[in-house]
Design a protein around this motif. Structure first.
Motif, PDB file in Angstrom:
ATOM      1  N   ASP A  49      61.402  26.974  26.255  1.00  0.00           N
ATOM      2  CA  ASP A  49      62.193  27.763  27.218  1.00  0.00           C
ATOM      3  C   ASP A  49      61.555  29.134  27.435  1.00  0.00           C
ATOM      4  O   ASP A  49      61.479  29.624  28.572  1.00  0.00           O
ATOM      5  CB  ASP A  49      63.625  27.940  26.706  1.00  0.00           C
ATOM      6  N   TRP A  50      61.103  29.770  26.353  1.00  0.00           N
ATOM      7  CA  TRP A  50      60.424  31.066  26.465  1.00  0.00           C
ATOM      8  C   TRP A  50      59.177  30.939  27.331  1.00  0.00           C
ATOM      9  O   TRP A  50      58.915  31.774  28.204  1.00  0.00           O
ATOM     10  CB  TRP A  50      60.064  31.567  25.068  1.00  0.00           C
ATOM     11  N   ARG A  70      58.512  28.614  29.617  1.00  0.00           N
ATOM     12  CA  ARG A  70      58.874  28.364  31.008  1.00  0.00           C
ATOM     13  C   ARG A  70      59.236  29.669  31.716  1.00  0.00           C
ATOM     14  O   ARG A  70      58.925  29.860  32.901  1.00  0.00           O
ATOM     15  CB  ARG A  70      60.040  27.380  31.060  1.00  0.00           C
ATOM     16  N   GLY A  71      59.867  30.568  30.986  1.00  0.00           N
ATOM     17  CA  GLY A  71      60.239  31.848  31.562  1.00  0.00           C
ATOM     18  C   GLY A  71      59.079  32.801  31.756  1.00  0.00           C
ATOM     19  O   GLY A  71      59.206  33.796  32.488  1.00  0.00           O
ATOM     20  N   ARG A  72      57.922  32.500  31.114  1.00  0.00           N
ATOM     21  CA  ARG A  72      56.763  33.391  31.197  1.00  0.00           C
ATOM     22  C   ARG A  72      55.785  33.005  32.297  1.00  0.00           C
ATOM     23  O   ARG A  72      54.838  33.745  32.567  1.00  0.00           O
ATOM     24  CB  ARG A  72      55.997  33.374  29.866  1.00  0.00           C
ATOM     25  N   THR A  73      55.956  31.838  32.904  1.00  0.00           N
ATOM     26  CA  THR A  73      54.970  31.391  33.875  1.00  0.00           C
ATOM     27  C   THR A  73      55.623  30.698  35.052  1.00  0.00           C
ATOM     28  O   THR A  73      56.615  29.970  34.894  1.00  0.00           O
ATOM     29  CB  THR A  73      53.939  30.441  33.233  1.00  0.00           C
TER      30      THR A  73
END
Length: 375
Positions: free
Chosen positions: A234-235, A237-240
């Motif tokens: 999840d982290w 996915r939130g970064r890219t």
């Protein structure tokens, strides 16, 4: 007296004939590589039962060809992750490619670019991601999850800045599988080959040979994070905003979780038989994963692919495309960039022939084929 055998006009004396199939490249590579390097790229984990199962499973897939379809010469182009490529194939991520040839990753990336297929660059590449991406073509960056979260973030930033077209996170390596050939050989990466994407000194253990120890396993045990969770994905996915590929899925339940986490594609893979020995063949697990994702993301097949018929088999089993690994290392070892270009051209010819013989005008039609399992 035996009749003399004369060279054919296109095979002059003293020149080896071109390989008839990708499998022919294995012996060419083995002839030029040190034994311990050959074992490193060829071997699997444990008793290598999963490694062998990958090939057996694909060989048991019989494709039911269609006839009277009016197909003279099939088209091989296909879309993967929103882009059109020359065929539904990507070059799989493989570490330390300068082990097999001094040209290393840029040569294989350039060959993939010339062939019109994506090249997946490993975190453990022996050339920095910036140089690989500059070699041309579509480059996806493969991420191993590291203990140092700051270093993970830095790798993501570098992949974005280098223009990588997708991010593929490998999720089946909490620890390195016990690869007995490397243990018996006390295999260590030679000093001139480094994990070039990591800060200087972070790969020292990979070079430290010791009896009965795989230095590669010692190194990954130090730098890889062993307890990655879906929260980490999840982290990520939130970064890219790049297409996110989750590589190393075998259980359909994990495929469903990957879709829920925002994956654009999953790769059905047992890491080429190099992680859990006793895991199923990737081709055997593929139909269950395809059913589980139900069209919500793309599905790619990895592990055991050795030619154009295997690409057809993967599509007929429901995959959108395949990753090809070891044969590309064989080609690189045997002939550098030129060898890799020739291998990809051969793969394209094999795949086009397979499509045509199966009565398929294009890869999309191949996904409508039916298969049988044969003994």
């Amino acid at each position: 007296m035996a009749e003399a055998v004369l060279p054919t006009p296109d095979v002059p004396l003293g020149v080896a004939p071109a390989p008839a199939g990708l499998a022919d490249l294995a012996e060419a590579a083995r002839a030029v590589l040190p034994v311990e390097v050959w074992d490193f790229i060829d071997g699997g984990s444990g008793a290598e039962t999963t490694l062998a199962a990958n090939r057996r499973a694909l060989d048991r897939v019989a494709v039911l060809p269609r006839v009277l379809r009016g197909v003279h010469a099939a088209r091989t182009e296909a879309r993967l992750l929103g882009a059109t490529h020359a065929m539904p194939v990507a070059v799989a991520p493989m570490a330390y490619q300068r082990l097999v040839h001094s040209e290393g990753e840029p040569a294989l990336a350039a060959a993939a670019g010339a062939a019109g297929v994506p090249y997946v660059a490993s975190t453990l590449s022996s050339v920095p991601i910036e140089q690989i991406a500059a070699a041309g073509g579509a480059v996806w960056f493969q991420l191993y999850w590291l203990r140092d979260r700051g270093l993970v973030a830095d790798l993501l930033d570098r992949a974005h800045a280098a223009g990588c077209a997708a991010l593929a996170v490998t999720v089946d390596v909490p620890i390195l599988g016990r690869r007995l050939r490397d243990v018996r050989n006390a295999f260590a990466i030679p000093p001139h080959v480094t994990a070039a994407n990591l800060p200087a000194g972070r790969d020292d253990l990979a070079h430290a040979a010791a009896p009965g120890v795989s230095a590669v396993a010692a190194h990954t045990g130090e730098v890889f994070a062993p307890a990655v969770s879906w929260a980490d994905l999840d982290w990520l996915r939130g970064r890219t905003a790049l297409p996110l590929v989750v590589k190393g899925i075998l259980d359909p339940r994990d495929a469903e979780l990957a879709v829920a986490a925002g994956a654009d594609a999953v790769v059905v893979s047992n890491h080429g038989g190099r992680q859990l020995d006793g895991a199923p063949a990737s081709a055997s697990a593929l139909p269950g994963v395809v059913a589980a994702v139900a069209g919500r993301c793309e599905v790619l097949l990895d592990s055991g692919v050795r030619g154009g018929v295997d690409v057809l088999r993967g599509l007929a089993l429901g995959a959108h495309g395949v990753l090809v690994g070891r044969p590309m290392l064989w080609a690189l070892a045997a002939g550098g960039r030129a060898g890799a270009e020739a291998a990809l051209a051969l793969l394209a010819d094999e795949f086009r022939d397979a499509l045509t013989l199966a009565g398929c005008a294009d890869p999309a039609a191949a996904r409508e084929l039916r298969t049988m399992t044969v003994e």
